[in-house]
Scaffold this motif. Sequence first.
Motif, PDB file in Angstrom:
ATOM      1  N   ALA A 144      -1.504   7.611  -2.388  1.00 14.23           N
ATOM      2  CA  ALA A 144      -1.449   7.091  -1.015  1.00 14.23           C
ATOM      3  C   ALA A 144      -2.722   6.316  -0.698  1.00 14.23           C
ATOM      4  O   ALA A 144      -3.831   6.772  -0.986  1.00 14.23           O
ATOM      5  CB  ALA A 144      -1.263   8.240  -0.034  1.00 14.23           C
ATOM      6  N   GLY A 145      -2.536   5.134  -0.141  1.00 12.39           N
ATOM      7  CA  GLY A 145      -3.668   4.283   0.203  1.00 12.39           C
ATOM      8  C   GLY A 145      -3.992   3.256  -0.855  1.00 12.39           C
ATOM      9  O   GLY A 145      -4.678   2.274  -0.569  1.00 12.39           O
TER      10      GLY A 145
ATOM     11  N   PRO B  50       0.448  11.935  -2.531  1.00 11.81           N
ATOM     12  CA  PRO B  50      -0.916  11.975  -1.969  1.00 11.81           C
ATOM     13  C   PRO B  50      -1.970  11.344  -2.880  1.00 11.81           C
ATOM     14  O   PRO B  50      -2.877  10.662  -2.376  1.00 11.81           O
ATOM     15  CB  PRO B  50      -1.185  13.469  -1.793  1.00 11.81           C
TER      16      PRO B  50
ATOM     17  N   GLN C  59       0.846  -1.207   0.000  1.00 15.33           N
ATOM     18  CA  GLN C  59       0.000   0.000   0.000  1.00 15.33           C
ATOM     19  C   GLN C  59       0.874   1.247   0.000  1.00 15.33           C
ATOM     20  O   GLN C  59       1.653   1.463   0.929  1.00 15.33           O
ATOM     21  CB  GLN C  59      -0.901  -0.013   1.231  1.00 15.33           C
ATOM     22  N   ARG C  60       0.725   2.061  -1.043  1.00 14.56           N
ATOM     23  CA  ARG C  60       1.592   3.242  -1.200  1.00 14.56           C
ATOM     24  C   ARG C  60       1.315   4.291  -0.127  1.00 14.56           C
ATOM     25  O   ARG C  60       0.171   4.518   0.254  1.00 14.56           O
ATOM     26  CB  ARG C  60       1.401   3.879  -2.580  1.00 14.56           C
ATOM     27  N   ALA C  61       2.396   4.943   0.292  1.00 14.92           N
ATOM     28  CA  ALA C  61       2.297   6.016   1.283  1.00 14.92           C
ATOM     29  C   ALA C  61       2.346   7.390   0.619  1.00 14.92           C
ATOM     30  O   ALA C  61       1.974   8.385   1.231  1.00 14.92           O
ATOM     31  CB  ALA C  61       3.440   5.887   2.286  1.00 14.92           C
ATOM     32  N   TYR C  62       2.860   7.459  -0.621  1.00 15.58           N
ATOM     33  CA  TYR C  62       3.034   8.729  -1.313  1.00 15.58           C
ATOM     34  C   TYR C  62       3.007   8.474  -2.801  1.00 15.58           C
ATOM     35  O   TYR C  62       3.183   7.315  -3.202  1.00 15.58           O
ATOM     36  CB  TYR C  62       4.383   9.379  -0.921  1.00 15.58           C
TER      37      TYR C  62
ATOM     38  N   GLU D  95       8.678   1.493   3.517  1.00 15.72           N
ATOM     39  CA  GLU D  95       8.213   2.635   2.714  1.00 15.72           C
ATOM     40  C   GLU D  95       6.715   2.585   2.459  1.00 15.72           C
ATOM     41  O   GLU D  95       6.142   3.543   1.955  1.00 15.72           O
ATOM     42  CB  GLU D  95       8.939   2.658   1.363  1.00 15.72           C
ATOM     43  N   HIS D  96       6.097   1.441   2.752  1.00 11.28           N
ATOM     44  CA  HIS D  96       4.666   1.290   2.476  1.00 11.28           C
ATOM     45  C   HIS D  96       3.845   1.410   3.757  1.00 11.28           C
ATOM     46  O   HIS D  96       4.368   1.241   4.860  1.00 11.28           O
ATOM     47  CB  HIS D  96       4.408  -0.072   1.818  1.00 11.28           C
ATOM     48  N   LEU D  97       2.555   1.714   3.575  1.00 12.64           N
ATOM     49  CA  LEU D  97       1.661   1.819   4.731  1.00 12.64           C
ATOM     50  C   LEU D  97       1.319   0.448   5.269  1.00 12.64           C
ATOM     51  O   LEU D  97       1.160   0.252   6.474  1.00 12.64           O
ATOM     52  CB  LEU D  97       0.353   2.530   4.325  1.00 12.64           C
TER      53      LEU D  97
END
Length: 134
Positions: free
Chosen positions: A30-31, A27, A22-25, A96-98
């Motif tokens: 993200a998610g 925006p 799950q991407r953090a950036y 680096e990931h959520l």
Amino acid sequence: MSGGTVVAGAIYADDGRLLLAQRAYPPELAGLWELPGGKVEPGETLDQALVRELCEELNVDVRVGVRLEASVRLKPGLDMVAVRARIVAGIPDTTEHLDLRWVDADMLNAMDLRGEIVPNDRAWIPELLADLRE
Ligand code: DCP
């Protein structure tokens, strides 16, 4: 102009499931969920870059397998490819990931229908679903 390639890993577990991250950036992404990876650096092969990126991002060592057929034009001069891989050491970790998630075909398909997959990565979904349904 920065030419080059982004390589992503389609990591399969022994039980057949696929790893999504799950991407953090940024925006706007993200998610959303992706195949983890990153840019190939000068002098690296695709396989070397994938091994390095997955070590940096997930803290695992992978054995690289066969490429997926679809490639994605991210922008002029920057293409993204995906390569199948298996973890040979380590347990995937979020640096680096959520979050991380192992999915089967039904879960991947449902996430796609809900718009939860990074748009660029949708090009691989038919091949990923075929792998997962083998
Ligand atoms: N990308 C994508 N789908 C993936 C992996 C990457 O669409 N599964 C895209 C997003 C970015 C570009 O590829 O436009 C680079 O991805 P990352 O930021 O994840 O890779 P790096 O960490 O190598 O790049 P940077 O150094 O720019 O942060």
